[in-house]
Design a protein around this motif. Structure first.
Motif, mmCIF file in Angstrom:
data_model
loop_
_atom_site.group_PDB
_atom_site.id
_atom_site.type_symbol
_atom_site.label_atom_id
_atom_site.label_comp_id
_atom_site.label_asym_id
_atom_site.label_seq_id
_atom_site.Cartn_x
_atom_site.Cartn_y
_atom_site.Cartn_z
ATOM 1 N N ASP A 250 0.846 -1.187 0.000
ATOM 2 C CA ASP A 250 0.000 0.000 0.000
ATOM 3 C C ASP A 250 0.892 1.250 0.000
ATOM 4 N N ALA A 251 0.274 2.421 0.145
ATOM 5 C CA ALA A 251 1.042 3.669 0.052
ATOM 6 C C ALA A 251 2.073 3.788 1.175
ATOM 7 N N ARG A 268 8.171 -1.268 -6.147
ATOM 8 C CA ARG A 268 7.774 0.020 -6.735
ATOM 9 C C ARG A 268 8.376 0.222 -8.117
ATOM 10 N N ARG A 301 -1.927 9.352 4.859
ATOM 11 C CA ARG A 301 -2.909 10.112 4.086
ATOM 12 C C ARG A 301 -4.255 10.021 4.784
#
Ligand code: FAD
Ligand code: MG
Length: 302
Positions: A250-251, A268, A301
């Motif tokens: 995930d981020a 990535r 986030r």
């Protein structure tokens, strides 16, 4: 006492993560097999402040700085197995040593699968490249050969016209159709369908009909896969990208398995030292946060 974090891989991504963690006084074990992906290249480009430097020297400087932190332990070796769960992982090296850690970071990079063309593998990193942003500028707007490997090669050939005249060597790697042909020709790519016999000289291509095509450099869109099966064996979800297979994260660099994080090339795209370092630094901070707030990692986030 288990280590707070065990990083499998101590190249750009793994070291960038470890640096954040030891600066937070966490105990980190880095286990590294010493096979950086760009070990075939004597110059690395595009890494801010180090453009053109020897990537081995960049890595050696980083390792030296990292080793000055008292909570860092460095083991040269290869991880063969990882088992366990959040707060209780066990890593086994090829020597049979066992190490225990609360978190696992997989920063072990990817392996490049190159097409089977005589003379290609030995020129990988010196005259045959995969990344235009890393190596195309140095070709001085000379003629570039793209050796087709998979559908990504069509995109690579079109992109490389920004750096020089491009010939796509189809080499029976895949079929062309009229849409692909007109897209390639629209960007000025010359299509050569006669198969390759071998690569000669610095970067020249001998075709099976005897012609010799001279190039300033060659590119190939290598398919990338994780350099070892450890993520898969832990049950981490993998995902297909335009460059191959990577670990799904995930981020915040968490994999699908609690307590297991991944960063750098193995997790990535696009692949470069800058991205690996940035992504590794982020992973290090996020792992630290997961150690501070074990129940819920505060999202970066939202
Ligand atoms: P890697 O650097 O691949 O490091 C992974 C580390 O994990 C290795 O040390 C490996 O030995 C270790 N490892 C793997 N499995 C295990 C295991 N089981 N146990 C222990 N350790 C393990 N990028 C640029 O920005 N500029 C360039 O000029 C450039 N040139 C390149 C040239 C070539 C020929 C290639 C192939 C790549 C180039 N790159 C360049 C891309 C760059 O090399 C990668 O993006 C970068 O190395 C990724 O860093 P990483 O830490 O994720 O993985
Ligand atoms: Mg690494």
């Amino acid at each position: 006492m288990p280590y707070d974090v065990i990083s499998i891989g101590g190249s750009f991504a793994g070291m960038a993560a470890a640096l954040q963690l030891v600066r937070a006084r966490r105990s980190v074990l880095v286990i590294d097999a010493g096979e950086r992906r760009n070990r075939f290249a004597s110059h690395a480009h595009g890494f801010l402040g180090q453009d053109g430097a020897d990537p081995g020297e960049i890595a050696a400087t980083a390792r030296r700085q990292l080793k000055t932190y008292p909570t860092l332990t460095w083991v040269e070796g290869r991880v063969e197995n990882v088992s366990g769960q959040l707060d209780g992982f066990t890593v086994t090296t090829a020597d049979g040593d066992l190490h225990h850690g609360r978190r696992i970071l997989i920063a072990s990079g990817v392996a490049d699968q190159l097409p089977d063309v005589t003379g290609l593998a030995e020129r990988w990193g010196t005259a045959v490249f995969h990344c235009p942003y890393c190596h195309a500028y140095e070709l001085g707007e000379g003629r570039i050969g793209v050796i087709a490997a998979n559908p990504m090669s069509f995109h690579q050939a079109q992109l490389l016209t920004e750096w020089g005249e491009v010939i796509l060597l189809v080499n029976e790697a895949m079929p062309l159709n009229s849409d692909i042909t007109s897209a390639l020709q629209g960007k000025g790519v010359v299509i050569e369908e006669v198969p390759i016999d071998r690569i000669e000289g610095k970067a020249d291509v001998r075709l099976v009909d005897g012609r010799l095509l001279a190039f300033s450099g060659l590119f190939v869109a290598s398919r990338c896969t994780p350099s070892n099966p450890l993520a898969e064996s832990l049950g981490c979800a993998l995902e297909e990208t335009v460059l191959g297979l990577q670990i799904h994260t995930d981020a915040e660099n968490k994999t699908s398995v609690p307590g297991v994080f991944a960063c750098g090339d193995v997790a990535r795209i696009p692949h470069s030292v800058s991205v690996a370092v940035g992504n590794g630094a982020l992973a290090g901070m996020q792992i630290h946060r997961s150690l501070c707030w074990p129940e819920t990692v505060l999202p970066l986030r939202g």
